[in-house]
Design an enzyme around this catalytic site. Sequence first.
Site, PDB file in Angstrom:
ATOM      1  N   HIS A  10       0.834  -1.213   0.000  1.00  0.00           N
ATOM      2  CA  HIS A  10       0.000   0.000   0.000  1.00  0.00           C
ATOM      3  C   HIS A  10       0.872   1.268   0.000  1.00  0.00           C
ATOM      4  CE1 HIS A  10      -3.283  -2.835   0.549  1.00  0.00           C
ATOM      5  NE2 HIS A  10      -2.529  -3.400   1.480  1.00  0.00           N
ATOM      6  N   GLU A  24      -2.154   0.309   7.682  1.00  0.00           N
ATOM      7  CA  GLU A  24      -1.254  -0.729   7.190  1.00  0.00           C
ATOM      8  C   GLU A  24      -0.048  -0.146   6.457  1.00  0.00           C
ATOM      9  OE1 GLU A  24      -1.337  -4.782   4.396  1.00  0.00           O
ATOM     10  OE2 GLU A  24      -3.135  -3.530   4.604  1.00  0.00           O
ATOM     11  N   HIS A  79       2.903  -7.200   4.410  1.00  0.00           N
ATOM     12  CA  HIS A  79       1.543  -6.710   4.637  1.00  0.00           C
ATOM     13  C   HIS A  79       1.116  -6.949   6.080  1.00  0.00           C
ATOM     14  CE1 HIS A  79       0.148  -5.848   0.451  1.00  0.00           C
ATOM     15  NE2 HIS A  79       1.237  -6.560   0.187  1.00  0.00           N
ATOM     16  N   GLU A 143       1.871 -11.756   5.927  1.00  0.00           N
ATOM     17  CA  GLU A 143       0.792 -11.052   6.640  1.00  0.00           C
ATOM     18  C   GLU A 143       1.126 -11.093   8.126  1.00  0.00           C
ATOM     19  OE1 GLU A 143      -1.657  -9.359   5.517  1.00  0.00           O
ATOM     20  OE2 GLU A 143      -2.342 -10.122   3.582  1.00  0.00           O
TER      21      GLU A 143
END
Length: 283
Positions: A10, A24, A79, A143
């Site tokens: 992102h 995030e 992430h 993640e």
Amino acid sequence: MAKIYLDPGHGGNDPGAVGNGLQEKDVTLAIALKVRNYLNTNYSGHSIRMSRTTDTAVSLAQRTNDANNWGADYFVSIHINAGGGTGYEDYIHSNLSDSSTTAQYRNLMHEEIMKQVDFRNRGKKKANFHVLRESAMSAILTENGFIDTVADANKLKSDAYLNRIALGHANGIARVFNLPPAGGQDTYTVQPGDTLWSISRAFDMTVQELKDLNGLTDDTIYPGQVLIVRGTGFEQGPVYHIVQAGETLWRIAQEYETTVEAIKSLNGLSNETIQPGQRLQVK
């Protein structure tokens, strides 16, 4: 030389997942920068390129195209999860077998990250994510906890915990490519029967110093494990940068929030000429 592409997820007008006062995009960037700094400070035999080093928007296609054009050997996309769960998981592309090179790389990454964190282990997974599908090299997407779960978010708010996440990623990458330690750093390979206490005594350190230097959360070590016994961690000592093709001292100075003159002074440079692959101290 191993070419590592770090991709903090992102950025810019895309915050990613949001929860508990965190975005995030900010957490992934913090982790990725720590991974880069730790690898550049503590290992040699590699170069690093990042999809972004600041809070900027980069499309998925731009990320994979950049890595492919650079000829990266490994794509590591970082992430933070969301959806009310808890824990750590990672992904490789769904078309890959468990015996593939990418899967073997992932096994090492997963093992090293889980050594450093106390997140619930959600396992090794597969998906058809763009960065896994369109990258021409082995790729992993990690993640690291759930931003919308209070317990996980509280860990992600801790800089010390982000150090642990980053150390796991860096150690995994170092194992994947068997990266040698950087010059000037002392390491010790654990032998059968060794304990942190016996190693610390041998190197005139405390057990806590040894744990801090290696990001250890408990006293568990295993034969063959390489421990740093002298050198730099995340919050101490110099920070290094491996020069990439097309980079200038001005660009590097901007990236590390320093000045051209400061970098020249640290490295004894009489002019602004630098070469790809050159290792510069930036702080």
